[in-house]
Design a protein around this motif. Structure first.
Motif, mmCIF file in Angstrom:
data_model
loop_
_atom_site.group_PDB
_atom_site.id
_atom_site.type_symbol
_atom_site.label_atom_id
_atom_site.label_comp_id
_atom_site.label_asym_id
_atom_site.label_seq_id
_atom_site.Cartn_x
_atom_site.Cartn_y
_atom_site.Cartn_z
ATOM 1 N N VAL A 131 100.928 42.749 65.178
ATOM 2 C CA VAL A 131 99.503 42.568 65.471
ATOM 3 C C VAL A 131 98.997 41.383 64.671
ATOM 4 N N TRP A 132 98.557 40.355 65.362
ATOM 5 C CA TRP A 132 98.120 39.122 64.697
ATOM 6 C C TRP A 132 96.627 39.088 64.443
ATOM 7 N N SER A 133 95.856 39.864 65.158
ATOM 8 C CA SER A 133 94.397 39.824 65.051
ATOM 9 C C SER A 133 93.908 40.642 63.863
ATOM 10 N N GLY A 134 93.120 39.998 63.006
ATOM 11 C CA GLY A 134 92.521 40.709 61.886
ATOM 12 C C GLY A 134 91.585 41.816 62.334
ATOM 13 N N GLN A 135 90.856 41.583 63.421
ATOM 14 C CA GLN A 135 89.947 42.608 63.941
ATOM 15 C C GLN A 135 90.724 43.835 64.407
ATOM 16 N N VAL A 136 91.848 43.625 65.092
ATOM 17 C CA VAL A 136 92.653 44.755 65.567
ATOM 18 C C VAL A 136 93.265 45.489 64.375
ATOM 19 N N ARG A 137 93.737 44.760 63.382
ATOM 20 C CA ARG A 137 94.287 45.403 62.175
ATOM 21 C C ARG A 137 93.227 46.259 61.494
ATOM 22 N N ASP A 138 91.990 45.758 61.432
ATOM 23 C CA ASP A 138 90.901 46.537 60.829
ATOM 24 C C ASP A 138 90.633 47.811 61.624
ATOM 25 N N ARG A 139 90.564 47.684 62.964
ATOM 26 C CA ARG A 139 90.342 48.870 63.813
ATOM 27 C C ARG A 139 91.492 49.857 63.652
ATOM 28 N N LEU A 140 92.704 49.344 63.561
ATOM 29 C CA LEU A 140 93.868 50.212 63.390
ATOM 30 C C LEU A 140 93.764 50.982 62.074
ATOM 31 N N GLY A 141 93.399 50.304 61.006
ATOM 32 C CA GLY A 141 93.250 50.975 59.713
ATOM 33 C C GLY A 141 92.194 52.065 59.750
ATOM 34 N N ARG A 142 91.067 51.765 60.394
ATOM 35 C CA ARG A 142 90.001 52.772 60.503
ATOM 36 C C ARG A 142 90.458 53.971 61.332
ATOM 37 N N MET A 143 91.184 53.704 62.433
ATOM 38 C CA MET A 143 91.644 54.805 63.276
ATOM 39 C C MET A 143 92.679 55.658 62.546
ATOM 40 N N LEU A 144 93.581 55.038 61.825
ATOM 41 C CA LEU A 144 94.571 55.813 61.067
ATOM 42 C C LEU A 144 93.890 56.693 60.021
ATOM 43 N N ALA A 145 92.865 56.184 59.366
ATOM 44 C CA ALA A 145 92.118 56.983 58.391
ATOM 45 C C ALA A 145 91.411 58.152 59.073
ATOM 46 N N ALA A 146 90.845 57.916 60.260
ATOM 47 C CA ALA A 146 90.179 58.991 61.001
ATOM 48 C C ALA A 146 91.182 60.056 61.428
ATOM 49 N N ILE A 147 92.358 59.626 61.885
ATOM 50 C CA ILE A 147 93.385 60.587 62.311
ATOM 51 C C ILE A 147 93.898 61.378 61.115
ATOM 52 N N GLU A 148 94.028 60.724 59.978
ATOM 53 C CA GLU A 148 94.470 61.428 58.772
ATOM 54 C C GLU A 148 93.502 62.556 58.426
ATOM 55 N N ALA A 149 92.203 62.302 58.574
ATOM 56 C CA ALA A 149 91.185 63.306 58.265
ATOM 57 C C ALA A 149 90.988 64.318 59.390
ATOM 58 N N PHE A 150 91.094 63.866 60.629
ATOM 59 C CA PHE A 150 90.847 64.705 61.809
ATOM 60 C C PHE A 150 91.970 64.492 62.820
ATOM 61 N N PRO A 151 93.139 65.055 62.593
ATOM 62 C CA PRO A 151 94.316 64.721 63.394
ATOM 63 C C PRO A 151 94.258 65.128 64.863
ATOM 64 N N GLU A 152 93.346 65.971 65.236
ATOM 65 C CA GLU A 152 93.281 66.402 66.630
ATOM 66 C C GLU A 152 92.267 65.597 67.453
ATOM 67 N N ILE A 153 91.781 64.466 66.937
ATOM 68 C CA ILE A 153 90.773 63.690 67.665
ATOM 69 C C ILE A 153 91.342 62.928 68.854
ATOM 70 N N GLY A 154 92.636 62.682 68.852
ATOM 71 C CA GLY A 154 93.236 61.905 69.932
ATOM 72 C C GLY A 154 93.261 62.654 71.250
ATOM 73 N N SER A 155 93.278 61.892 72.317
ATOM 74 C CA SER A 155 93.312 62.450 73.670
ATOM 75 C C SER A 155 94.708 62.951 74.001
ATOM 76 N N ARG A 156 94.767 64.038 74.763
ATOM 77 C CA ARG A 156 96.039 64.548 75.262
ATOM 78 C C ARG A 156 96.255 64.143 76.718
ATOM 79 N N ASP A 157 95.355 63.333 77.254
ATOM 80 C CA ASP A 157 95.472 62.805 78.618
ATOM 81 C C ASP A 157 96.372 61.568 78.550
ATOM 82 N N ILE A 158 97.661 61.798 78.728
ATOM 83 C CA ILE A 158 98.685 60.781 78.482
ATOM 84 C C ILE A 158 99.389 60.425 79.785
#
Length: 89
Positions: free
Chosen positions: A17-44
């Motif tokens: 991932v070369w984009s700093g904005q995407v890296r920032d969003r990724l970091g925030r999402m990983l932190a959210a998943i760490e705290a609330f692991p069931e937030i992700g969609s199961r519609d896969i």
């Protein structure tokens, strides 16, 4: 907080991932998943289920879906990879 386990596939995807904005969003999402692991969609999409298994979840980190699995028995999150929106069908 859940225990986070990062696969080699995810680490390779994240390193590309070369984009700093995407890296920032990724970091925030990983932190959210760490705290609330069931937030992700199961519609896969079927292609992702075939690749990673039936227990996976996805979370949007535009332009990617972050693919992970939550094991409630061990309170662990296994992070499998980033899949570009265009590749997931």
């Amino acid at each position: 907080m859940s225990r986070m386990v990062y696969t080699e596939g995810f680490l390779d995807d994240a390193a590309a991932v070369w984009s700093g904005q995407v890296r920032d969003r990724l970091g925030r999402m990983l932190a959210a998943i760490e705290a609330f692991p069931e937030i992700g969609s199961r519609d896969i999409p079927a292609s992702l289920r075939a690749q990673y298994g039936d227990g996976i979840r996805k979370a949007v980190v535009e332009p990617f879906d972050l693919i992970y699995e939550y094991d409630s028995k061990t309170d662990s999150v296994i992070v499998y990879g980033l899949v570009h929106f265009r590749a997931a069908h």
